[in-house]
Enzyme design. Sequence first.
Site, PDB file in Angstrom:
ATOM      1  N   PRO A 116       0.824  -1.212   0.000  1.00  0.00           N
ATOM      2  CA  PRO A 116       0.000   0.000   0.000  1.00  0.00           C
ATOM      3  C   PRO A 116       0.857   1.259   0.000  1.00  0.00           C
ATOM      4  O   PRO A 116       1.865   1.351   0.720  1.00  0.00           O
ATOM      5  CB  PRO A 116      -0.802  -0.126   1.292  1.00  0.00           C
ATOM      6  CG  PRO A 116      -0.897  -1.599   1.531  1.00  0.00           C
ATOM      7  CD  PRO A 116       0.413  -2.157   1.055  1.00  0.00           C
ATOM      8  N   CYS A 117       0.437   2.248  -0.802  1.00  0.00           N
ATOM      9  CA  CYS A 117       1.248   3.456  -0.977  1.00  0.00           C
ATOM     10  C   CYS A 117       0.869   4.586  -0.028  1.00  0.00           C
ATOM     11  O   CYS A 117       1.595   5.574   0.082  1.00  0.00           O
ATOM     12  CB  CYS A 117       1.141   3.949  -2.415  1.00  0.00           C
ATOM     13  SG  CYS A 117      -0.527   4.487  -2.886  1.00  0.00           S
ATOM     14  N   GLN A 118      -0.262   4.480   0.672  1.00  0.00           N
ATOM     15  CA  GLN A 118      -0.767   5.610   1.460  1.00  0.00           C
ATOM     16  C   GLN A 118       0.230   6.156   2.491  1.00  0.00           C
ATOM     17  O   GLN A 118       0.284   7.374   2.699  1.00  0.00           O
ATOM     18  CB  GLN A 118      -2.078   5.235   2.162  1.00  0.00           C
ATOM     19  CG  GLN A 118      -3.293   5.198   1.256  1.00  0.00           C
ATOM     20  CD  GLN A 118      -3.393   3.915   0.456  1.00  0.00           C
ATOM     21  OE1 GLN A 118      -2.594   2.998   0.651  1.00  0.00           O
ATOM     22  NE2 GLN A 118      -4.359   3.831  -0.438  1.00  0.00           N
ATOM     23  N   PRO A 119       1.051   5.317   3.154  1.00  0.00           N
ATOM     24  CA  PRO A 119       1.988   5.881   4.133  1.00  0.00           C
ATOM     25  C   PRO A 119       3.016   6.827   3.527  1.00  0.00           C
ATOM     26  O   PRO A 119       3.604   7.645   4.230  1.00  0.00           O
ATOM     27  CB  PRO A 119       2.681   4.635   4.698  1.00  0.00           C
ATOM     28  CG  PRO A 119       1.760   3.514   4.433  1.00  0.00           C
ATOM     29  CD  PRO A 119       1.088   3.850   3.145  1.00  0.00           C
ATOM     30  N   PHE A 120       3.249   6.726   2.207  1.00  0.00           N
ATOM     31  CA  PHE A 120       4.285   7.516   1.551  1.00  0.00           C
ATOM     32  C   PHE A 120       3.722   8.566   0.596  1.00  0.00           C
ATOM     33  O   PHE A 120       4.472   9.319  -0.007  1.00  0.00           O
ATOM     34  CB  PHE A 120       5.214   6.583   0.758  1.00  0.00           C
ATOM     35  CG  PHE A 120       5.617   5.352   1.523  1.00  0.00           C
ATOM     36  CD1 PHE A 120       6.485   5.431   2.591  1.00  0.00           C
ATOM     37  CD2 PHE A 120       5.111   4.104   1.177  1.00  0.00           C
ATOM     38  CE1 PHE A 120       6.851   4.296   3.292  1.00  0.00           C
ATOM     39  CE2 PHE A 120       5.459   2.967   1.874  1.00  0.00           C
ATOM     40  CZ  PHE A 120       6.339   3.061   2.940  1.00  0.00           C
TER      41      PHE A 120
END
Length: 362
Positions: free
Chosen positions: A93-97
């Site tokens: 998942p890309c949301q943290p970055f």
Amino acid sequence: MPVTARERLAKKIKVFDFFSGCGGTSAGLRDVGMDIVFALDFDPEASKTFQRNFPTTKFVKRDVRYFETCSIENLVSEWRSKDHPILFSGCAPCQPFSQQNGQRNDEDERIPLLTHFGRFVKAYSPDFVLIENVPGIQTISSTAGPLPKFLRTLTKMGYSVAAGTVDCCSYGVPQKRSRFVLLASLLGDISLPKRSHGPGAELASFSTVNAWISDLPPIQAGETHSSVPNHRAAKLSPLNLARIRATPIGGGRRDWPEDLQLTCHAQHKGHTDVYGRLRWDAPASALTTRCISLSNGRFGHPTQARAISVREAARLQTFDDSFEFTGSLNSMAKQIGNAVPVLLAKSLGRAFTTTLNGTGRG
């Protein structure tokens, strides 16, 4: 009788997709002839979509952080002989970055997911490794973040690594979507694929919204087409219907008359894409997990009085119409927004097959 090295390399690449989501990466890799043998994800709706479209793949609905590496041999019979090339895909998942994540912080529990994926790479030494994420994954930490640690692991294990930031529209995706990609190989040097679209590429023009969605039959806001799978658009309030009707092709909220303006935008010059319409003659803006919502980006249909449908969003992510999504309207939008565009995955897949061919296959 054990297979020879040449016989092994002549076989299909077997893919283990550790953050499968709805299946964008797997769909692209399947399109270049790879065999998707294993997938893991814990999102219930995305899991159903994946299993619908990859019915023969061994699927495990678990969080990678709680999945034991020693279980792979027991779960996937294809692993036991390892008489074929293996690719591990870890598109976490890309949301943290992501810069679009307003709550982004260095304590997000999803940040170490790449490190957990690294456990599998270290334990099994697959022939190939694929990573796709937002460019922001490179900025969490230059030394202690998950990406530098993962790169050091690959280097110590002897992988050839190619990594960098690419724009999806350079690979035929009708969407401006900047992504970080990493390809690693134990079977020889590997390079990022050459751009296929844009200035200096084989095709000088980028793919457009018109080329991908203009042939779909018209529908109204809140309507589901009877014969086109997932061609379903979200409802709009009377006020938002008036706003989209007042918006020209490629336009946005700045084109509205004063009585349609939002109070919160009166002194705010940013977020000009919200309530915007797409242009026919250009790639779309980057699709997000709210890609069918008029108020959350430039997701208005170029000419019809609605936001784009689920099927139109899927096409802009280059999913084939035979790929069907399941779940609620919001869930399907989230699955599509989170997916790796199929054509990007296909281009990355070709980089692996090129490396494999260079080792003597075929």
